[in-house]
Design a protein around this motif. Sequence first.
Motif, short mmCIF file in Angstrom:
data_model
loop_
_atom_site.label_atom_id
_atom_site.label_comp_id
_atom_site.label_asym_id
_atom_site.label_seq_id
_atom_site.Cartn_x
_atom_site.Cartn_y
_atom_site.Cartn_z
N LEU A 106 21.89 8.25 -15.88
CA LEU A 106 21.98 9.39 -14.91
C LEU A 106 20.68 9.45 -14.12
CD1 LEU A 106 23.71 12.59 -15.40
CD2 LEU A 106 24.36 11.70 -13.82
N ALA A 107 20.30 9.26 -12.60
CA ALA A 107 18.90 9.54 -12.29
C ALA A 107 18.26 11.17 -12.07
CB ALA A 107 18.93 8.41 -10.59
N GLN A 108 17.31 10.70 -12.33
CA GLN A 108 17.16 12.42 -11.83
C GLN A 108 16.67 12.89 -10.40
OE1 GLN A 108 12.45 13.24 -12.43
NE2 GLN A 108 12.77 15.18 -13.47
N LYS A 109 17.25 14.01 -10.06
CA LYS A 109 16.67 14.46 -9.28
C LYS A 109 16.01 16.92 -8.71
CE LYS A 109 21.29 14.05 -6.79
NZ LYS A 109 21.97 14.28 -6.48
N ILE A 110 15.65 15.86 -7.97
CA ILE A 110 14.45 17.22 -7.73
C ILE A 110 14.57 17.95 -6.23
CG2 ILE A 110 12.76 16.86 -9.72
CD1 ILE A 110 10.63 15.72 -7.12
N GLN A 111 14.12 19.14 -6.12
CA GLN A 111 14.96 19.50 -4.62
C GLN A 111 13.62 21.19 -5.12
OE1 GLN A 111 19.04 21.12 -3.80
NE2 GLN A 111 17.93 22.83 -3.48
N SER A 112 13.36 20.54 -3.16
CA SER A 112 12.26 22.22 -2.83
C SER A 112 12.69 23.14 -2.88
CB SER A 112 11.90 21.09 -1.84
OG SER A 112 12.56 21.18 -0.26
N ALA A 113 12.07 23.44 -2.30
CA ALA A 113 11.99 25.16 -2.02
C ALA A 113 12.68 25.60 -1.18
CB ALA A 113 11.09 26.16 -2.39
N GLY A 114 13.45 26.13 -0.46
CA GLY A 114 14.00 26.26 1.42
C GLY A 114 13.15 26.50 2.17
N ILE A 115 13.24 25.45 3.26
CA ILE A 115 11.70 25.70 4.06
C ILE A 115 13.44 25.48 5.77
CG2 ILE A 115 10.47 23.82 5.83
CD1 ILE A 115 10.08 22.14 3.25
N SER A 116 11.94 26.29 6.58
CA SER A 116 12.79 27.14 8.04
C SER A 116 12.70 26.44 8.31
CB SER A 116 11.84 28.10 8.66
OG SER A 116 12.09 28.77 7.61
N SER A 117 13.71 26.37 9.48
CA SER A 117 14.42 24.59 10.05
C SER A 117 13.56 24.55 11.26
CB SER A 117 16.34 24.79 10.78
OG SER A 117 16.06 24.21 12.18
N GLY A 118 12.34 23.66 11.55
CA GLY A 118 12.01 23.67 12.78
C GLY A 118 9.90 23.36 12.67
N THR A 119 10.56 23.55 10.65
CA THR A 119 8.73 23.91 10.41
C THR A 119 8.31 21.95 10.77
OG1 THR A 119 9.66 25.02 9.09
CG2 THR A 119 7.50 23.89 8.13
N THR A 120 6.63 22.44 10.82
CA THR A 120 6.35 21.07 11.13
C THR A 120 5.36 21.22 9.74
OG1 THR A 120 6.51 21.35 13.55
CG2 THR A 120 4.97 19.79 12.97
N PHE A 121 5.52 19.87 10.04
CA PHE A 121 3.68 18.83 8.89
C PHE A 121 3.65 17.85 10.01
CE2 PHE A 121 7.37 19.64 7.14
CZ PHE A 121 7.12 20.53 6.12
N ASN A 122 1.90 18.02 9.22
CA ASN A 122 0.84 17.32 10.18
C ASN A 122 0.73 15.97 9.87
OD1 ASN A 122 0.76 19.80 10.91
ND2 ASN A 122 -0.83 20.48 9.61
N ALA A 123 0.34 15.74 10.97
CA ALA A 123 -0.01 13.83 11.03
C ALA A 123 -1.12 13.96 10.13
CB ALA A 123 -0.46 13.94 12.65
N GLY A 124 -1.47 12.77 9.54
CA GLY A 124 -2.49 12.89 8.69
C GLY A 124 -3.09 13.29 6.86
N ASP A 125 -1.53 13.99 7.38
CA ASP A 125 -1.30 14.58 5.32
C ASP A 125 0.17 13.56 4.83
OD1 ASP A 125 -2.34 16.16 6.28
OD2 ASP A 125 -0.79 17.94 6.65
N SER A 126 -0.52 13.26 3.49
CA SER A 126 -0.11 12.93 2.56
C SER A 126 0.75 13.28 1.15
CB SER A 126 -1.15 11.49 1.77
OG SER A 126 -1.86 11.02 2.71
N ILE A 127 1.78 12.25 0.90
CA ILE A 127 2.77 12.41 -0.22
C ILE A 127 3.12 11.25 -0.80
CG2 ILE A 127 5.13 11.93 1.29
CD1 ILE A 127 6.59 14.72 -1.08
#
Length: 690
Positions: A106-127
């Motif tokens: 099995l492969a590991q699977k992770i999940q974020s907390a709930g995010i409101s629809s339409g939330t915007t993430f900024n250009a230039g930010d990294s993950i």
Amino acid sequence: MATSTGTISTSAGPLDVATLVSQLISAESQSQLTPLTTQASSYNTLISAYGSLKSAMSTYQSAIKAMTSASFSAQKSSVSNAGTGSNLTTDPFSADINGDDSTKILAQKIQSAGISSGTTFNAGDSIAIKIGTNSPVFVTLQANSTLAGVRDAINAGKTGATASIVTDGAGDHLVLESNTGGTANTIKVTANNSLSGFFYDPSSSTPSTMTQTQAPRDATKAASGNYAVAVSQLAQAEKLSSASIAPGSTFDNGLLAIKTGSGSTTIIKPTTNTLAGVRDAINSSDAGVNATIVSDGTNDHLVVTAKNSGSTNTIKITGTENFAVFNSDPSGTVTSPNVASGQTYSAGNLTLKVGDSSFNIAPVANGSGNIDLTQVKLAINNANAGVTASITNDGSNDHLVLTPTGSSATAAVSLTGTSDYAGLSMSGMGQLLKAQDAKLSIDGVNVTSPTNKVENVISGVTLNLSKVTTSADNFTLNISNDTSGITTAANSFVTAYNTLAKAVAGMTAQTPSTTLGQANTSAPLASESSVQTIMSQLRNTLFSTVDGGNGINTLSDIGISFQKDGTLALDSTKLSTAATNNFAGIANLFAGTDPDPTNTTSSKNGIVTKLQTLMTSLLSDNGIIATKTSGLQASLKINQDRQTAVQSRLSNLKDAYTNQFNQLNLTLSSMQSTQSYLTQQLANLAKSSG
């Protein structure tokens, strides 16, 4: 004066233009076109030969792909009964090994907390996403993005994980799943600024904002050993049968409500009022049951069976008006409508029907001269009709409850009352089979299962139950390594390569001439260096070294070696010894894999793993065969263009020759006419001179 009598003569006649032109063009074609057609034939022969080589290699590739880790680590099961006596059970269960999901990687699977629809993430930010021991891969947003944009950027970034989005009541969630299974390929996530809500690192003192929804797991296999197994009950699906229904009966009023297990209640109103219409309406619904009609030769019965077995998958049917005959309670009892406390009866009749038998029930008054519900109960019990009557109270009202018993336990039951007794009328379908779980014990541990396919109780083992065992039985399930399976897999491995090697030998063979001065006969690919390169790569892969085998690191360690003719041979005795002493080492030799799937040249990869990678490369669109074939096809195209040019030139030359010789024929014809004229004139002159 005398004149000369000489004559002019010629044997020249019309030229055979067609023959002359044909001979001249044939000579030109022999010198210009024939070499090209000979060359084209050679190209076509090579293209066809490479096609045959590709086909043989594709067959080998398919054989290699079919060889999985399970092929070289198979286990087997056997069942024995050490019980004593003459009535021992035979074959009460069988076992499938490593067929369920409990042993799969099995492969590991992770999940974020709930995010409101339409939330915007900024250009230039990294993950940054890190898989196992690999270096982290950084993904930077090129523009302001929604969660879908973040997902797409991660998937385009080749991070080693696949991103997706799931939605529930808490909002949208970013889900990351490692592309490679196993505990060595866990996920770590860090991010900055607007993406900082995506963080997962269990080893960090900072709490993770993402949660694990699927733990990674390495592939395992069933534990070898002996297990004592006893089966006390088989699982079965509940089955109900209605009372007798006369052919042609109709159901014009009312409806059915069916509830199976914990599912929702399905309301059914047949569009056709016959029993067949009732059956069809049930089957076309999503009630979790199947309905059929069974005839006893005189009357019909509606039989309803739950689709799933198990004690929780009981059937409850409530029918109104005409459909009341199909009432059924999971308890197998039939319960009357509400009866007020102290209710008495003075007029009317009661008829009890159990299966096809009818009984007139005549309650007797009690000491107070009244007939109450207790007297009705006593009258039914005294009738010995195959049912037991009892009284229950729901806190407000009493109910008469009928329970089929003995040989009537599966019979449909109805009670029909008239006048004062009308309120006691009730009916219920017979319970042919009760919903029940399978019950068994494994090494003394009691186990239940809703089906007779019992999974995951013994890791990697699925038990298929078919009979109940007795106290005289003493069954043992043995799980062991399948050394014969290793032999079969190894033989298949050798045979697959030998089939390819023999095919290639035929395509590259050179047959010496038996006639002095005559050249040897060569197969189409005899002089092709590309074929030699392919076979050299295969041989090098076959006898490469694999790490981690605990003493089994090459094919020669298990008895596989090359023969003089280029094929493989298998020493069965050496293989058997290796399988007995180091079963896991053989599986690693053939099917081992490096934890990093991108490291295709790793010495941790098994022989089959390496061969699969090599064959994919050789047969790819830019592999050696495709490249060689493309080159030959390009050369053939140039040759065909040259042939077209030569044929055009020869056609023009043919026209020129034809015109020239036709003109010569005209000239010769004119000369012959002149000759005839001069001859005639000279003859006339001679006559006049005489």
